[in-house]
Design a protein around this motif. Structure first.
Motif, PDB file in Angstrom:
ATOM      1  N   GLU A  64       0.842  -1.191   0.000  1.00 40.13           N
ATOM      2  CA  GLU A  64       0.000   0.000   0.000  1.00 40.13           C
ATOM      3  C   GLU A  64       0.879   1.243   0.000  1.00 40.13           C
ATOM      4  OE1 GLU A  64      -3.919   1.064   2.488  1.00 40.13           O
ATOM      5  OE2 GLU A  64      -2.084   1.229   3.682  1.00 40.13           O
ATOM      6  N   GLU A 124      -2.701  13.683  -7.267  1.00 45.97           N
ATOM      7  CA  GLU A 124      -2.461  12.475  -8.058  1.00 45.97           C
ATOM      8  C   GLU A 124      -1.385  11.633  -7.391  1.00 45.97           C
ATOM      9  OE1 GLU A 124      -0.536  11.245 -12.380  1.00 45.97           O
ATOM     10  OE2 GLU A 124      -1.616  13.148 -12.179  1.00 45.97           O
ATOM     11  N   TRP A 154       0.806   8.230  -8.028  1.00 47.51           N
ATOM     12  CA  TRP A 154       1.215   7.358  -9.137  1.00 47.51           C
ATOM     13  C   TRP A 154       2.229   6.342  -8.595  1.00 47.51           C
ATOM     14  CZ3 TRP A 154       4.639   9.304 -13.781  1.00 47.51           C
ATOM     15  CH2 TRP A 154       4.704   8.300 -14.756  1.00 47.51           C
ATOM     16  N   GLU A 208      -5.964  -1.920  -6.456  1.00 47.92           N
ATOM     17  CA  GLU A 208      -7.037  -0.941  -6.469  1.00 47.92           C
ATOM     18  C   GLU A 208      -6.481   0.420  -6.118  1.00 47.92           C
ATOM     19  OE1 GLU A 208      -9.939  -1.928  -3.494  1.00 47.92           O
ATOM     20  OE2 GLU A 208      -8.745  -1.073  -1.867  1.00 47.92           O
ATOM     21  N   VAL A 209      -7.167   1.459  -6.583  1.00 48.39           N
ATOM     22  CA  VAL A 209      -6.877   2.828  -6.166  1.00 48.39           C
ATOM     23  C   VAL A 209      -8.059   3.305  -5.344  1.00 48.39           C
ATOM     24  CG1 VAL A 209      -5.362   3.317  -8.102  1.00 48.39           C
ATOM     25  CG2 VAL A 209      -7.809   3.763  -8.325  1.00 48.39           C
ATOM     26  N   LEU A 216      -0.158   2.218 -11.037  1.00 45.73           N
ATOM     27  CA  LEU A 216      -1.470   2.557 -10.507  1.00 45.73           C
ATOM     28  C   LEU A 216      -1.554   4.072 -10.373  1.00 45.73           C
ATOM     29  CD1 LEU A 216      -1.672  -0.070  -7.612  1.00 45.73           C
ATOM     30  CD2 LEU A 216      -2.968  -0.129  -9.755  1.00 45.73           C
ATOM     31  N   SER A 258      -4.081   7.106  -8.844  1.00 45.35           N
ATOM     32  CA  SER A 258      -5.257   7.553  -8.106  1.00 45.35           C
ATOM     33  C   SER A 258      -5.273   9.070  -8.165  1.00 45.35           C
ATOM     34  CB  SER A 258      -5.200   7.067  -6.650  1.00 45.35           C
ATOM     35  OG  SER A 258      -6.368   7.446  -5.947  1.00 45.35           O
ATOM     36  N   ALA A 311      -3.183   3.802  -3.076  1.00 44.24           N
ATOM     37  CA  ALA A 311      -3.297   2.582  -3.871  1.00 44.24           C
ATOM     38  C   ALA A 311      -2.922   1.397  -2.992  1.00 44.24           C
ATOM     39  CB  ALA A 311      -2.379   2.650  -5.089  1.00 44.24           C
TER      40      ALA A 311
END
Length: 318
Positions: free
Chosen positions: A239, A252, A254, A267-268, A290, A292, A304
């Motif tokens: 995480e 953001e 990344w 997942e985000v 990923l 988010s 994420a």
């Protein structure tokens, strides 16, 4: 991370929060039919001040109380939630209590007033009032994860707008919540350079001063970038979270993986201050990263999460 006085906890620098309190608190809130806002209001009527973000973190298990003030709040919550006295204190578990008077979860704007260690460091560095000096328009956080599953570095790019003349510096507070074995590095790479630092490895606290290229006039914007070197952990990471203490125009996160070792599932997500969590699954068969991203967000958390494939012979880093 958001607002003026940036405060974050990097995963890997802080041990995971205990899950038991989160379970007991969430079930009690559900049983009583109380929202976090209603709970916060009930606490205020009893003379206990706590932020929605703090209650959300306790309920989700992202953080646990670690000070005398926080444990007084738990005692009050027992009454509000119709629990036996001492129930929530007991659910925190051993080894989570700090010295009397310590409260790790005050709001950033209250750090100096409450005598928080980070607040004292900010005051000593003359950075206690920068919160009111800027609006944060954009922050992009990129973190690299190597084939061992370790988060190796974090690059942050931020854009701010001056709300008064003379803005020429920004603070960054890293609170690990436990002793650190090594100093986390911070290097200004574009538009800023590292100034003074405050390091307390035993407390897990680092306060950095980032100096902008020049003082800003009111209404002017500045974009700057810095890199944070992260410490290795004993286990592969699963995480990465970024805490926005205040409202940010755009955030953001990344997370970039080594193509030689990609997650099995991912997942985000975002978590609002009131505890609302929104998550979207990502197909890692067609991606090596990923993202988010969210607009007009905060306070809250952007992040994420992922799982690694089951280890097998020949798996990199295993």
């Amino acid at each position: 991370m958001g607002g003026g006085q940036d405060r974050t906890r990097f995963r890997g620098l802080r041990r995971p929060a205990e899950a038991q309190l989160a379970t007991v608190l969430a079930e009690a809130l559900s049983r009583r039919g109380l929202t976090l806002s209603e709970t916060r209001e009930a606490l205020a009527h009893r003379g206990q001040s706590v932020s929605l973000a703090t209650l959300s973190y306790w309920r989700s298990g992202q953080r646990t109380p670690e000070g005398a003030v926080s444990f007084d709040v738990l005692d009050c919550l027992d009454e509000i939630l119709h629990l036996e006295p001492g129930t929530l204190r007991a659910s925190v578990g051993p080894g989570r209590r700090l010295s009397p008077g310590a409260d790790d979860y005050v709001e950033l704007t209250d750090l100096v007033r409450t005598g928080d260690a980070a607040g004292r460091a900010l005051a000593a560095m003359g950075l206690e009032d920068v919160e009111e000096a800027v609006a944060k328009e954009y922050v992009m956080v990129a973190v690299d994860v190597d084939r061992r599953g370790q988060e190796t570095r974090c690059v942050v790019r931020s854009r701010i707008r001056a709300l008064r003349d003379g803005v020429d510096r920004r603070p960054l507070v890293i609170d690990a919540g436990e002793p650190l074995r090594e100093v986390v590095t911070l290097t200004g790479t574009r538009g800023c350079r590292t100034g003074r630092t405050h390091v307390d490895l035993q407390a897990g606290l680092l306060v950095f001063e980032m100096l902008l290229e020049r003082p800003l006039l009111v209404g002017e914007t500045a974009t700057f970038e810095y890199e944070v070197g992260l410490a290795d952990t004993s286990e592969p990471e699963t995480e990465f979270v970024w805490h926005c203490a205040h409202r940010v125009g755009e955030v953001e996160v990344w997370v970039r993986f080594d193509p030689a070792r990609l997650p099995a599932t991912a997942e985000v997500f975002t978590v609002q201050a009131d505890g609302e969590r929104r998550a979207t699954s990502v197909d890692m068969d067609r991606s090596t990263s990923l993202v988010s991203a969210v607009r007009h967000f905060g306070p809250g958390t952007v992040g994420a999460a992922w799982t690694w494939p089951t280890p097998s012979l020949g798996t990199p880093g295993m």
